[in-house]
Design an enzyme around this catalytic site. Sequence first.
Site, PDB file in Angstrom:
ATOM      1  N   TYR A 124       0.799  -1.232   0.000  1.00  0.00           N
ATOM      2  CA  TYR A 124       0.000   0.000   0.000  1.00  0.00           C
ATOM      3  C   TYR A 124       0.830   1.279   0.000  1.00  0.00           C
ATOM      4  CZ  TYR A 124      -4.689  -1.893   0.071  1.00  0.00           C
ATOM      5  OH  TYR A 124      -5.865  -2.491  -0.299  1.00  0.00           O
ATOM      6  N   ASP A 164      -4.502 -34.057   4.378  1.00  0.00           N
ATOM      7  CA  ASP A 164      -5.532 -34.702   3.558  1.00  0.00           C
ATOM      8  C   ASP A 164      -4.911 -35.776   2.670  1.00  0.00           C
ATOM      9  OD1 ASP A 164      -7.606 -33.171   4.532  1.00  0.00           O
ATOM     10  OD2 ASP A 164      -7.508 -31.678   2.924  1.00  0.00           O
ATOM     11  N   GLU A 196      -2.663 -30.140   8.801  1.00  0.00           N
ATOM     12  CA  GLU A 196      -2.883 -29.295   7.620  1.00  0.00           C
ATOM     13  C   GLU A 196      -4.052 -28.332   7.808  1.00  0.00           C
ATOM     14  OE1 GLU A 196      -4.460 -29.601   3.005  1.00  0.00           O
ATOM     15  OE2 GLU A 196      -3.862 -31.435   4.011  1.00  0.00           O
TER      16      GLU A 196
END
Length: 420
Positions: free
Chosen positions: A163, A301, A249
């Site tokens: 920014y 996963d 995870e």
Amino acid sequence: MAAEKKKRRRSEDDDDDAALPFKNRLKPDSVILQILQSFSSSSSAASTSKTLTLSDLSLSTTCREVADLSLTSVQSTIESLVLKIAKSILSGNGFSFDVPSRTSTNQLYVPELDRIVLKDKNTLRPFANVSSVRKSTITARILQLIHQLCMKNIHVTKRDLFYTDVKLFQDQSQSDAVLDDVSCMLGCTRSSLNVIAAEKGVVVGRLIFSDNGDMIDCTKMGMGGKAIPPNIDRVGDMQSDAMFILLVEKDAAYIRLAEDRFYNRFPCIIVTAKGQPDVATRLFLRKMKVELKLPVLALVDSDPYGLKILSVYGCGSKNMSYDSANLTTPDIKWLGVRPSDLDKYKIPEQCRLPMTEQDIKTGKDLLEEDFVKKNPGWVEELTLMVKTKQKAEIQALSTFGFQYLSEVYLPLKLQQKDWL
């Protein structure tokens, strides 16, 4: 009457075992704790041996690594670079930045170190060239901003940096990429630049550490845990009676384990980056591993992206291979959820997902990676995943009950030492 009550109680226990598959295989917690104690002790003994570095190896290819530098060193390096550019302009040659190439062709997996490192190829970024003028301008602007931070001795986030000049940067991914380039050019870690990412990772469990002088007890942080400090240099005095670190995870699995206070039943430290690993979580995990000398077990996963996330923690990311020495945690064990677990734990078909074409391609690409080939167990699991074309999330275990993960699956995995 008593016999009837006993019979009813036995019937209820049988119903529980039927509802929670494999619960009857669990041994008493005291037995599992003995197994974990032995595992933790052997891991601690292995951690005392000297860690190999790039300088210890005689590689045929020259590779580069960055180091933690003080603010004064970063400041003087920037000033020397700018002075060199000024001389080049005054001599009528214009200027360009000599930037280390971070493309995939300039990466090298070193089996002895079990991580990805950056080779020494550089690319020129000239200002007087239409194709690179904008990027060289962004590079000069980032160097200016970093110099200001060094002089003021303050930290800012990557978002703050973006920014400061939105019209020039246009998108934060562009300022983030050049920030990594600058870090590589100056030969320092990204944390040495005093630019941090927003807090993302959290930790809970058997860990006490100081955060900027304040002592934090992670067993008293509630369900949400303690946010991992973005500037890791303020973290110190780590103490723990844990037997292992559980790297998770997903946020959902982390919350389940935190609420069930899994770390009290089996003394451990639970940490998550809530998906893709951020720099602060990777640095924090490595710091815990090195200082506490604890084994790390990973719960991800059962899909190619879960294994990718695990490999980023263990071997590093190609994007930040220049700092892999500081960002990687060696010898992470893959605890679950593995492709073979889907049949082993009888996960119902309705809880499994078909792999997309992109998933299959990602899986096949991973099989070609050197860090996967090095581990026969990973190859076997990944091959099975690609062959069956099935994937599953950690939450698939909730089909047997919301607490099946903490009450049966993980204790049984630990009991059987079922990790790769």
